[in-house]
Motif scaffolding. Structure first.
Motif, mmCIF file in Angstrom:
data_model
loop_
_atom_site.group_PDB
_atom_site.id
_atom_site.type_symbol
_atom_site.label_atom_id
_atom_site.label_comp_id
_atom_site.label_asym_id
_atom_site.label_seq_id
_atom_site.Cartn_x
_atom_site.Cartn_y
_atom_site.Cartn_z
ATOM 1 N N LEU A 115 7.157 1.970 4.053
ATOM 2 C CA LEU A 115 6.587 3.301 3.901
ATOM 3 C C LEU A 115 6.902 4.213 5.075
ATOM 4 C CD1 LEU A 115 3.068 2.447 2.415
ATOM 5 C CD2 LEU A 115 5.166 3.085 1.200
ATOM 6 N N ARG A 116 6.805 3.680 6.303
ATOM 7 C CA ARG A 116 7.078 4.536 7.474
ATOM 8 C C ARG A 116 7.244 3.677 8.710
ATOM 9 N NH1 ARG A 116 4.525 7.710 11.640
ATOM 10 N NH2 ARG A 116 5.679 9.665 11.943
ATOM 11 N N ASP A 117 8.189 4.076 9.557
ATOM 12 C CA ASP A 117 8.336 3.531 10.903
ATOM 13 C C ASP A 117 8.241 4.694 11.873
ATOM 14 O OD1 ASP A 117 8.832 0.630 10.591
ATOM 15 O OD2 ASP A 117 10.544 1.313 9.407
ATOM 16 N N GLY A 118 7.071 4.858 12.491
ATOM 17 C CA GLY A 118 6.869 5.934 13.444
ATOM 18 C C GLY A 118 7.128 5.466 14.863
ATOM 19 N N GLY A 119 6.727 6.303 15.826
ATOM 20 C CA GLY A 119 6.948 5.956 17.218
ATOM 21 C C GLY A 119 6.131 4.767 17.669
ATOM 22 N N SER A 120 4.944 4.561 17.060
ATOM 23 C CA SER A 120 4.062 3.459 17.461
ATOM 24 C C SER A 120 3.680 2.535 16.320
ATOM 25 C CB SER A 120 2.773 4.017 18.085
ATOM 26 O OG SER A 120 3.041 4.785 19.244
ATOM 27 N N PHE A 121 3.646 3.054 15.095
ATOM 28 C CA PHE A 121 3.135 2.296 13.961
ATOM 29 C C PHE A 121 4.203 2.147 12.874
ATOM 30 C CE2 PHE A 121 -0.579 4.056 16.019
ATOM 31 C CZ PHE A 121 -1.529 3.042 15.944
ATOM 32 N N SER A 122 4.137 1.027 12.179
ATOM 33 C CA SER A 122 4.958 0.791 10.994
ATOM 34 C C SER A 122 4.034 0.429 9.838
ATOM 35 C CB SER A 122 5.949 -0.355 11.226
ATOM 36 O OG SER A 122 6.933 0.002 12.172
ATOM 37 N N ALA A 123 4.221 1.084 8.700
ATOM 38 C CA ALA A 123 3.394 0.838 7.518
ATOM 39 C C ALA A 123 4.237 0.229 6.407
ATOM 40 C CB ALA A 123 2.745 2.129 7.034
ATOM 41 N N ARG A 124 3.676 -0.755 5.720
ATOM 42 C CA ARG A 124 4.349 -1.422 4.624
ATOM 43 C C ARG A 124 3.388 -1.581 3.445
ATOM 44 N NH1 ARG A 124 7.780 -0.291 7.678
ATOM 45 N NH2 ARG A 124 9.461 -1.593 8.536
ATOM 46 N N ARG A 125 3.954 -1.515 2.229
ATOM 47 C CA ARG A 125 3.201 -1.839 1.026
ATOM 48 C C ARG A 125 3.865 -3.042 0.375
ATOM 49 N NH1 ARG A 125 1.676 3.038 -1.973
ATOM 50 N NH2 ARG A 125 3.913 3.406 -2.112
ATOM 51 N N VAL A 126 3.044 -4.029 -0.025
ATOM 52 C CA VAL A 126 3.565 -5.257 -0.631
ATOM 53 C C VAL A 126 2.905 -5.454 -1.987
ATOM 54 C CG1 VAL A 126 3.875 -7.740 -0.388
ATOM 55 C CG2 VAL A 126 3.851 -6.298 1.653
ATOM 56 N N HIS A 127 3.732 -5.748 -2.989
ATOM 57 C CA HIS A 127 3.236 -6.164 -4.297
ATOM 58 C C HIS A 127 3.624 -7.632 -4.496
ATOM 59 C CE1 HIS A 127 2.138 -2.101 -5.329
ATOM 60 N NE2 HIS A 127 3.388 -1.680 -5.214
ATOM 61 N N ALA A 128 2.647 -8.483 -4.783
ATOM 62 C CA ALA A 128 2.908 -9.871 -5.123
ATOM 63 C C ALA A 128 3.014 -9.970 -6.640
ATOM 64 C CB ALA A 128 1.787 -10.776 -4.606
ATOM 65 N N LEU A 129 4.104 -10.561 -7.130
ATOM 66 C CA LEU A 129 4.436 -10.510 -8.551
ATOM 67 C C LEU A 129 4.612 -11.898 -9.143
ATOM 68 C CD1 LEU A 129 7.216 -7.893 -7.899
ATOM 69 C CD2 LEU A 129 5.108 -7.345 -9.086
ATOM 70 N N GLN A 130 4.033 -12.079 -10.322
ATOM 71 C CA GLN A 130 4.247 -13.293 -11.116
ATOM 72 C C GLN A 130 4.360 -12.897 -12.581
ATOM 73 O OE1 GLN A 130 1.266 -16.381 -10.770
ATOM 74 N NE2 GLN A 130 2.566 -17.656 -9.504
ATOM 75 N N HIS A 131 5.356 -13.457 -13.249
ATOM 76 C CA HIS A 131 5.547 -13.193 -14.684
ATOM 77 C C HIS A 131 5.620 -11.689 -14.974
ATOM 78 C CE1 HIS A 131 4.783 -17.428 -15.027
ATOM 79 N NE2 HIS A 131 3.518 -17.306 -14.683
ATOM 80 N N GLY A 132 6.248 -10.943 -14.058
ATOM 81 C CA GLY A 132 6.438 -9.510 -14.268
ATOM 82 C C GLY A 132 5.205 -8.663 -14.059
ATOM 83 N N GLN A 133 4.123 -9.235 -13.517
ATOM 84 C CA GLN A 133 2.892 -8.492 -13.290
ATOM 85 C C GLN A 133 2.464 -8.599 -11.835
ATOM 86 O OE1 GLN A 133 0.282 -10.315 -16.316
ATOM 87 N NE2 GLN A 133 0.371 -8.374 -17.417
ATOM 88 N N VAL A 134 1.796 -7.556 -11.348
ATOM 89 C CA VAL A 134 1.286 -7.552 -9.980
ATOM 90 C C VAL A 134 -0.007 -8.348 -9.926
ATOM 91 C CG1 VAL A 134 0.479 -6.124 -8.069
ATOM 92 C CG2 VAL A 134 2.319 -5.283 -9.545
ATOM 93 N N ILE A 135 -0.041 -9.376 -9.085
ATOM 94 C CA ILE A 135 -1.283 -10.146 -8.923
ATOM 95 C C ILE A 135 -2.045 -9.721 -7.667
ATOM 96 C CG2 ILE A 135 -0.385 -12.097 -10.229
ATOM 97 C CD1 ILE A 135 -0.054 -13.600 -7.559
ATOM 98 N N MET A 136 -1.335 -9.094 -6.708
ATOM 99 C CA MET A 136 -1.993 -8.541 -5.525
ATOM 100 C C MET A 136 -1.189 -7.375 -5.001
ATOM 101 S SD MET A 136 -3.393 -10.364 -2.065
ATOM 102 C CE MET A 136 -4.808 -9.532 -1.304
ATOM 103 N N SER A 137 -1.903 -6.347 -4.531
ATOM 104 C CA SER A 137 -1.258 -5.200 -3.908
ATOM 105 C C SER A 137 -1.901 -4.966 -2.548
ATOM 106 C CB SER A 137 -1.422 -3.951 -4.782
ATOM 107 O OG SER A 137 -0.723 -2.855 -4.241
ATOM 108 N N MET A 138 -1.075 -4.748 -1.526
ATOM 109 C CA MET A 138 -1.591 -4.671 -0.159
ATOM 110 C C MET A 138 -0.819 -3.647 0.659
ATOM 111 S SD MET A 138 -1.693 -7.750 2.697
ATOM 112 C CE MET A 138 -2.789 -8.780 1.717
ATOM 113 N N ILE A 139 -1.524 -2.949 1.524
ATOM 114 C CA ILE A 139 -0.904 -2.099 2.543
ATOM 115 C C ILE A 139 -1.212 -2.703 3.904
ATOM 116 C CG2 ILE A 139 -0.954 0.150 3.683
ATOM 117 C CD1 ILE A 139 -1.215 1.476 1.043
#
Length: 317
Positions: A115-139
């Motif tokens: 999502l972003r790499d700033g001067g101090s912080f880096s943000a990421r979004r992760v989707h965990a997927l099984q059988h074509g569906q999201v089982i967990m979503s995390m930032i």
């Protein structure tokens, strides 16, 4: 060991390390449809890094939530650490939702958006997927180490973990798959200060408890791995403060419990293979949900993390 305990090709710690050893499998494009008059939507670099990891078999067939938490930490952290010439940025927070039950017999894919790499912080979004569906979503957010104001909560008094019974002491002689799993197949040694809730309710209807926990063998000196394993262990017992308050145990056949969301803040570098005192409380339960709040202290009193989780907790009559 009873006949119910099936052999495994790996000991529990090796099994955990293998589960967290995610493999990169390329990238996927992110498509966003919007009206032509709208400005373009920027989602990181409009691509997702893909990883795959195995699941740990569970007696009930559902993926352990802590496993998915830890794998999301590893997947996101790999994309922060792969920037050449950049200093390390340890994780400082995660906020995730459990959306579906996972199948513990199948691998999980992880799609990571930068999502972003700033001067101090880096943000990421992760989707965990099984059988074509999201089982967990995390930032998740990672931060370059920095100086600043410094204070912390005080660690509560607690007996030494060496004086407390292990899960094997409590349920290891019970010929049941779940009891054998608790006793022998977990990489995290969990010891209850106020007594466990595996089979019987606690002696008091108190909405708080304390847990000592650590991985049973020494881990590699990788800060991302230690943060991931701490997240893994954080999911085991946090809702027990809800059960303890209402004089319930995990063996109660009326219980229907499942994690809904999970947040974690990493304050100071943790070691998951040293003893951690996990102070837990439930400030509220209502609407079929219970909230757990936890503080994690290293054995020397250093506050290393704070955790919050709300779970579905229903009692069927």
């Amino acid at each position: 060991m009873t006949s119910a305990q099936s052999p495994s090709p790996l000991d529990p710690v090796d099994d955990l390390l293998e589960t967290l050893d995610l493999q990169p499998i390329g990238q996927a494009r992110i498509r966003v449809d919007s009206p032509e008059a709208d400005e373009p939507v920027a989602l990181g670099d409009n691509a997702a890094d893909l990883f795959v990891g195995r699941s740990q078999p569970q007696p009930h067939g559902r993926v352990f939530g802590g496993q998915v938490l830890a794998q999301c930490v590893i997947a996101a952290g790999r994309t922060v650490a792969d920037q050449p010439g950049q200093p390390a940025r340890p994780i400082h927070s995660l906020h995730g939702y459990f959306l579906r039950a996972g199948d513990s017999s199948e691998p999980i894919r992880f799609a990571v958006e930068r999502l972003r790499d700033g001067g101090s912080f880096s943000a990421r979004r992760v989707h965990a997927l099984q059988h074509g569906q999201v089982i967990m979503s995390m930032i998740l957010s990672f931060q370059l180490p920095a100086d600043g104001l410094d204070h912390q909560a005080t660690m509560p008094a607690a007996p030494s973990p060496d004086r407390l019974r292990t899960a094997a002491d409590e349920v290891g002689d019970i010929d049941h798959p779940m009891a054998q799993h608790w006793a022998y197949r977990r990489a995290v040694d969990i010891r209850h200060v106020e007594g466990p809730l595996y089979l019987e309710p606690g002696a008091q209807a108190a909405a708080q408890q304390n847990i000592w926990m650590r991985v049973t063998e020494r881990l590699p000196d990788d800060p991302l791995l230690h943060a991931a394993v701490l997240a893994y262990g954080s999911d085991y017992t946090l809702l027990e403060s809800v059960l303890r308050r209402h004089r319930l145990s995990w063996a109660d056949p009326r219980i229907r419990a499942a994690s809904l969301d999970h947040a974690m803040w990493f304050h100071r570098p943790p070691r998951a293979d040293d003893w951690v005192l996990y102070q837990q409380e439930s400030p509220s339960a209502s609407g079929g949900r219970g909230l757990g709040i936890g503080k994690m202290f290293a054995a020397d009193g250093t506050l290393v993390a704070t955790v919050a989780q709300e779970g579905m907790v229903r009692v069927k009559e």
